[in-house]
Design a protein around this motif. Structure first.
Motif, PDB file in Angstrom:
ATOM      1  N   GLY A 297       0.827  -1.201   0.000  1.00  0.00           N
ATOM      2  CA  GLY A 297       0.000   0.000   0.000  1.00  0.00           C
ATOM      3  C   GLY A 297       0.857   1.245   0.000  1.00  0.00           C
ATOM      4  N   GLY A 298       0.246   2.389  -0.335  1.00  0.00           N
ATOM      5  CA  GLY A 298       1.026   3.621  -0.440  1.00  0.00           C
ATOM      6  C   GLY A 298       0.426   4.803   0.285  1.00  0.00           C
ATOM      7  N   ARG A 323       2.211   2.354  -7.932  1.00  0.00           N
ATOM      8  CA  ARG A 323       2.593   3.531  -8.707  1.00  0.00           C
ATOM      9  C   ARG A 323       3.979   3.990  -8.250  1.00  0.00           C
ATOM     10  N   ASP A 324       4.392   5.179  -8.701  1.00  0.00           N
ATOM     11  CA  ASP A 324       5.700   5.683  -8.297  1.00  0.00           C
ATOM     12  C   ASP A 324       5.561   6.686  -7.150  1.00  0.00           C
ATOM     13  N   PHE A 345      11.531   1.366  -0.217  1.00  0.00           N
ATOM     14  CA  PHE A 345      10.320   1.443  -1.041  1.00  0.00           C
ATOM     15  C   PHE A 345      10.568   0.760  -2.376  1.00  0.00           C
ATOM     16  N   VAL A 346       9.639  -0.101  -2.748  1.00  0.00           N
ATOM     17  CA  VAL A 346       9.729  -0.807  -4.027  1.00  0.00           C
ATOM     18  C   VAL A 346       8.579  -0.284  -4.881  1.00  0.00           C
ATOM     19  N   TRP A 347       8.871   0.717  -5.697  1.00  0.00           N
ATOM     20  CA  TRP A 347       7.846   1.374  -6.490  1.00  0.00           C
ATOM     21  C   TRP A 347       7.432   0.514  -7.676  1.00  0.00           C
ATOM     22  N   LEU A 348       6.247   0.832  -8.227  1.00  0.00           N
ATOM     23  CA  LEU A 348       5.734   0.168  -9.428  1.00  0.00           C
ATOM     24  C   LEU A 348       5.720  -1.347  -9.256  1.00  0.00           C
ATOM     25  N   SER A 349       5.184  -1.778  -8.102  1.00  0.00           N
ATOM     26  CA  SER A 349       5.134  -3.207  -7.763  1.00  0.00           C
ATOM     27  C   SER A 349       3.775  -3.540  -7.159  1.00  0.00           C
ATOM     28  N   GLN A 379      -2.027   8.560 -13.466  1.00  0.00           N
ATOM     29  CA  GLN A 379      -1.627   7.546 -14.446  1.00  0.00           C
ATOM     30  C   GLN A 379      -1.954   6.144 -13.922  1.00  0.00           C
ATOM     31  N   SER A 380      -2.551   5.342 -14.778  1.00  0.00           N
ATOM     32  CA  SER A 380      -2.942   3.988 -14.385  1.00  0.00           C
ATOM     33  C   SER A 380      -1.755   3.036 -14.495  1.00  0.00           C
ATOM     34  N   PRO A 381      -1.566   2.180 -13.472  1.00  0.00           N
ATOM     35  CA  PRO A 381      -0.488   1.198 -13.573  1.00  0.00           C
ATOM     36  C   PRO A 381      -0.831   0.100 -14.571  1.00  0.00           C
ATOM     37  N   GLU A 382       0.156  -0.305 -15.361  1.00  0.00           N
ATOM     38  CA  GLU A 382      -0.016  -1.382 -16.343  1.00  0.00           C
ATOM     39  C   GLU A 382       1.022  -2.460 -16.069  1.00  0.00           C
TER      40      GLU A 382
END
Length: 478
Positions: A297-298, A323-324, A345-349, A379-382
């Motif tokens: 979670g962020g 997200r980032d 922090f492990v972003w975009l995961s 921006q939507s994560p893909e």
């Protein structure tokens, strides 16, 4: 005169209260910021530009009269400054500690926009109210006269307590019902001590009790007492339960031992700080000591979890967010504090599932990239195909936000109107529900949100309840 004390932002740099070193503060649950000294608070307050249209005030949910109490602080008139700060805010010492000022008042400070660094509004607010408590300026609740009307408040969180404060000051009889053994809601059991030390909350609850507010604790509506019984015993009811139902990950292995909910984890830690007997903490189930911890979670709850795990003695703490950094919902200040304290922090995961048998051994992670903006503009994560890997973990904390419980069903009041999101449907001005004399405020109406919004909603609802009761009194007299 007064202006000579102000407009110092050109010559005086922004300065926040000193933070305790990360290597020391990550060993305990005490607040991380030291207190301002009187001279430093006056100096920093004097940086305010006293602009004609104070964006800090308009972007504060409570519309606190910030420029005026900053000017009084700069002039050394601290008691008057406190009086103005508490005129619009029931709990200024709490907001000064936990509000995301970087997104609200400070983030909209005019001198911040001009490149001089914001006025440290939250730190001055905290200093003012702490000084007021120390000097006896915080007056007991003493209504000029008691009124016979009785109001029930369901939920002892910030919204309910703010309403209780206003109603009791006007002489109404107030009873607060809460499912927990201590009042305060998330202020007591959800927010860690390093952001909000518990004596700060307890002194406000004691003030309400001494002022005549009745607390009925360990009381679950729909189990220990029916909603109809509460309505029958009181002239008006305010529902301020908050939202406590955790959003769960739907993924293989989610039921494994060691995959826990954020609120369960934080509550166990906070109970331990009170000296309570907490078997699930002592057994290690909700204790990060010696474990590899992954928090998913962020938001601000995720930040509370990672920083708690560090203090409990985890061997490693990682935060997965889909997200980032720029697109995360949590406070950037909290992210920085967490990184200083040893969180990675492990972003975009994003989690795909969990490995291990009965007990979790790892998180299956999918790597993401940011695509086109969604309906909210973010921006939507893909998914990036073929980039999955396993993050080893002994304890996984789900911090994906909260949803409302099914209040009409749990309380046996199917006629209580709710929205399609499950929140209670209430008028956005009066907070009145579709049931006569029943009001709702805070997160149970607006969804998971900030403490400052709950305080505003509670204050507004109290005003509406008083107007309703006076109108009812007039009708009865005719």
């Amino acid at each position: 005169m007064a202006t000579q004390k102000m407009l110092k932002f050109v010559t005086v740099a922004k300065e926040t209260p000193e933070k305790r070193p990360a290597t020391l503060r990550n060993q305990d649950f005490h607040e991380i910021y030291r207190e301002f000294a009187a001279e430093k608070a006056a100096e920093q307050a004097g940086r305010c530009s006293q602009c004609g249209v104070p964006y800090c005030q308009s972007h504060c949910p409570l519309h606190n009269n910030i420029p005026d109490w900053l000017r009084l602080t700069a002039e050394g008139r601290l008691q008057e400054a406190y009086e103005i700060s508490q005129a619009t805010n029931t709990f200024p010492e709490i907001c000064g500690r936990i509000c995301p000022q970087d997104r609200l008042c400070e983030g909209n400070c005019v001198i911040e926009q001009s490149g001089h660094g914001t006025v440290t509004i939250g730190s001055v607010e905290k200093y003012l109210t702490d000084t007021a408590w120390e000097n006896g300026w915080v007056k007991p609740i003493k209504p000029a006269a008691d009124r016979p009307e009785s109001v029930a408040i369901i939920g002892a969180g910030p919204g309910g307590l703010a309403a209780a404060d206003l109603l009791r000051r006007k002489g109404y009889q107030v009873t607060v019902y809460d499912r927990y053994d201590r009042a305060g809601g998330l202020l007591t059991y959800g927010i860690p001590g390093f952001k909000l030390e518990k004596p700060v909350v307890m002194q406000r609850i004691e003030q309400l009790e001494l002022g005549g507010v009745q607390f009925v604790l360990n009381c679950t509506v729909g189990v220990d007492i029916s909603f109809d019984a509460i309505r029958g015993q009181h002239d008006a009811v305010l529902i301020a339960t908050g939202v406590y139902k955790s959003r769960d990950i739907e993924a293989p292995g989610v039921g494994a031992r060691g995959v826990v909910k954020a609120l369960d984890y934080l509550t166990a830690s906070n109970r331990k700080s009170f000296g309570d007997d907490v078997p699930e903490f002592d057994s290690g189930e909700l204790n990060a000591a010696g474990k590899r911890v992954v928090v998913i979670g962020g938001g601000d709850t995720a930040m509370d979890c990672v920083r708690t795990a560090i203090r409990q003695g985890a061997t490693s703490v990682k935060c997965l967010y889909r997200r980032d950094r720029a697109n995360m919902p949590g406070s950037q200040r909290e992210v920085q504090n967490a990184e200083e304290e040893g969180v990675e922090f492990v972003w975009l995961s994003a989690p795909k599932g969990f490995t291990g048998g009965e007990s979790v051994e790892g998180v299956m992670v999918q790597k993401m990239r940011l695509g086109e903006p969604d309906a909210t503009g973010r921006q939507s994560p893909e998914l990036i195909e073929g980039a999955d890997y396993v993050e080893e973990a002994d304890l996984v904390v789900q911090a994906l936000g909260f949803e409302p419980e099914d209040v009409p069903t749990l309380w046996g009041v199917p006629e209580l109107a709710v929205t399609r999101w499950g929140t209670i449907k209430a008028d956005f001005r009066t907070h009145a529900t579709n049931l006569p004399g029943v009001y709702a405020a805070g997160d149970i109406v607006r969804g998971a949100s900030l403490v400052v919004w709950a305080i505003r909603d509670g204050r507004e609802a109290a005003e509406a309840i008083m107007a309703y009761l006076k109108q009812t009194e007039v009708v009865a007299a005719e």
